[in-house]
Design a protein around this motif. Structure first.
Motif: not given
Length: 83
Positions: A58-64, A67-71
């Protein structure tokens, strides 16, 4: 995750019919294994795992996205760390 989040520990017990391999049942009785307790523990573990998997799905989109923003931008403390 605490068991309280998984199920109501105060819910009454209910009888249930299960079919078990007779050899396994004999061995469990020999070793005095409490099948009800074992089943409940196994169900708790299985439900916890399923709920983790469901939450991640359910939260995969938010986690990705995070992580992309942090990267791309790093974390706020990148310039402050001394290690």
């Amino acid at each position: 995750m605490q068991n309280l989040l998984i199920y109501d520990q105060n819910a009454p017990k209910r009888a249930s019919n299960l079919s078990i391999n007779s050899s396994l049942l004999e061995q469990a009785r020999h070793y005095k294994i409490n099948l009800s307790k074992l089943l409940e523990k196994t169900l708790i573990d299985t439900l916890q795992q399923k709920k983790r998997e469901e939450w991640l799905k359910q939260n995969r989109g938010a986690l990705d996205a995070y992580n992309e923003r942090i990267e791309q931008r790093g974390v706020f403390s990148d310039g402050l760390r001394r290690f």
